[in-house]
Motif scaffolding. Structure first.
Motif, PDB file in Angstrom:
ATOM      1  N   UNK A 100      -9.712  16.199  -4.669  1.00 53.53           N
ATOM      2  CA  UNK A 100      -8.315  16.408  -5.059  1.00 53.53           C
ATOM      3  C   UNK A 100      -7.376  15.467  -4.327  1.00 53.53           C
ATOM      4  N   UNK A 101      -7.613  15.270  -3.029  1.00 56.41           N
ATOM      5  CA  UNK A 101      -6.771  14.356  -2.243  1.00 56.41           C
ATOM      6  C   UNK A 101      -6.896  12.916  -2.734  1.00 56.41           C
ATOM      7  N   UNK A 102      -8.123  12.504  -3.027  1.00 58.66           N
ATOM      8  CA  UNK A 102      -8.346  11.139  -3.533  1.00 58.66           C
ATOM      9  C   UNK A 102      -7.618  10.950  -4.865  1.00 58.66           C
ATOM     10  N   UNK A 103      -7.713  11.942  -5.755  1.00 62.65           N
ATOM     11  CA  UNK A 103      -7.045  11.846  -7.053  1.00 62.65           C
ATOM     12  C   UNK A 103      -5.526  11.865  -6.892  1.00 62.65           C
ATOM     13  N   UNK A 104      -5.027  12.649  -5.955  1.00 67.31           N
ATOM     14  CA  UNK A 104      -3.583  12.717  -5.721  1.00 67.31           C
ATOM     15  C   UNK A 104      -3.066  11.364  -5.237  1.00 67.31           C
ATOM     16  N   UNK A 105      -3.804  10.739  -4.340  1.00 72.40           N
ATOM     17  CA  UNK A 105      -3.416   9.407  -3.865  1.00 72.40           C
ATOM     18  C   UNK A 105      -3.409   8.406  -5.013  1.00 72.40           C
ATOM     19  N   UNK A 138      -2.950   9.082  -8.204  1.00 73.55           N
ATOM     20  CA  UNK A 138      -1.838   9.407  -9.099  1.00 73.55           C
ATOM     21  C   UNK A 138      -0.513   8.883  -8.549  1.00 73.55           C
ATOM     22  N   UNK A 139      -0.343   8.924  -7.230  1.00 75.22           N
ATOM     23  CA  UNK A 139       0.921   8.502  -6.618  1.00 75.22           C
ATOM     24  C   UNK A 139       1.151   6.996  -6.752  1.00 75.22           C
ATOM     25  N   UNK A 140       0.116   6.248  -7.103  1.00 72.05           N
ATOM     26  CA  UNK A 140       0.274   4.797  -7.259  1.00 72.05           C
ATOM     27  C   UNK A 140       1.152   4.442  -8.449  1.00 72.05           C
ATOM     28  N   UNK A 141       1.208   5.317  -9.451  1.00 75.10           N
ATOM     29  CA  UNK A 141       2.071   5.085 -10.609  1.00 75.10           C
ATOM     30  C   UNK A 141       3.220   6.089 -10.531  1.00 75.10           C
ATOM     31  N   UNK A 142       4.304   5.679  -9.891  1.00 75.86           N
ATOM     32  CA  UNK A 142       5.415   6.596  -9.609  1.00 75.86           C
ATOM     33  C   UNK A 142       6.069   7.170 -10.871  1.00 75.86           C
ATOM     34  N   UNK A 143       6.136   6.365 -11.928  1.00 75.70           N
ATOM     35  CA  UNK A 143       6.768   6.832 -13.165  1.00 75.70           C
ATOM     36  C   UNK A 143       5.973   7.983 -13.786  1.00 75.70           C
ATOM     37  N   UNK A 144       4.666   7.804 -13.903  1.00 71.96           N
ATOM     38  CA  UNK A 144       3.825   8.862 -14.454  1.00 71.96           C
ATOM     39  C   UNK A 144       3.767  10.056 -13.505  1.00 71.96           C
ATOM     40  N   UNK A 145       3.754   9.790 -12.204  1.00 70.28           N
ATOM     41  CA  UNK A 145       3.684  10.863 -11.209  1.00 70.28           C
ATOM     42  C   UNK A 145       4.878  11.809 -11.347  1.00 70.28           C
TER      43      UNK A 145
END
Length: 121
Positions: free
Chosen positions: A23-28, A30-37
């Motif tokens: 979950x932490x790896x996926x969260x990191x 996801x945060x790379x694309x701020x618009x989608x996040x």
């Protein structure tokens, strides 16, 4: 094989630790694309769900021969095709209907594999 795990040495890695890490790896990621996040309602829960799905798929792949399954790549292409301005309205509606049907079939297939399909990620 889980890194750091050794039955001979008596070292174990518990499933909840694996799920939290996934979950932490996926969260990191996801945060790379701020618009989608920003568009995701509950990013932490979504990341955890994607992580759990990854762990399940990894486990299934390790236990069985490779199934004839290909990750869904066509729905995003269909979305692009329906948004293209050169398509006539009738064709665009038909393609959107096909997209919705494909989405339902993929969601049903995921549920059969005990995976929870997400509305948005």
């Amino acid at each position: 094989m889980v890194q750091g795990m050794s039955t001979r040495k008596g070292t174990v890695v518990f499933l909840d630790e694996i799920i939290k890490e996934a979950g932490n790896v996926m969260h990191e990621q996801m945060m790379k694309n701020k618009e989608k996040y920003k568009a995701v309602v509950d990013p932490e829960e979504t990341a955890l769900e994607i992580g759990i799905t990854g762990v399940k798929i990894q486990d299934m792949a390790a236990k069985s021969p490779p199934p004839p399954y290909t990750p869904p790549t066509s729905p995003p292409k269909l979305t692009h095709a329906t948004s293209h301005s050169s398509w006539e309205e009738e064709k665009a509606q038909a393609k959107m209907f096909l997209y919705k049907c494909v989405r339902e079939v993929l969601a049903g297939s995921m549920r059969l594999l005990s995976l929870r399909p997400l509305e948005r990620m």
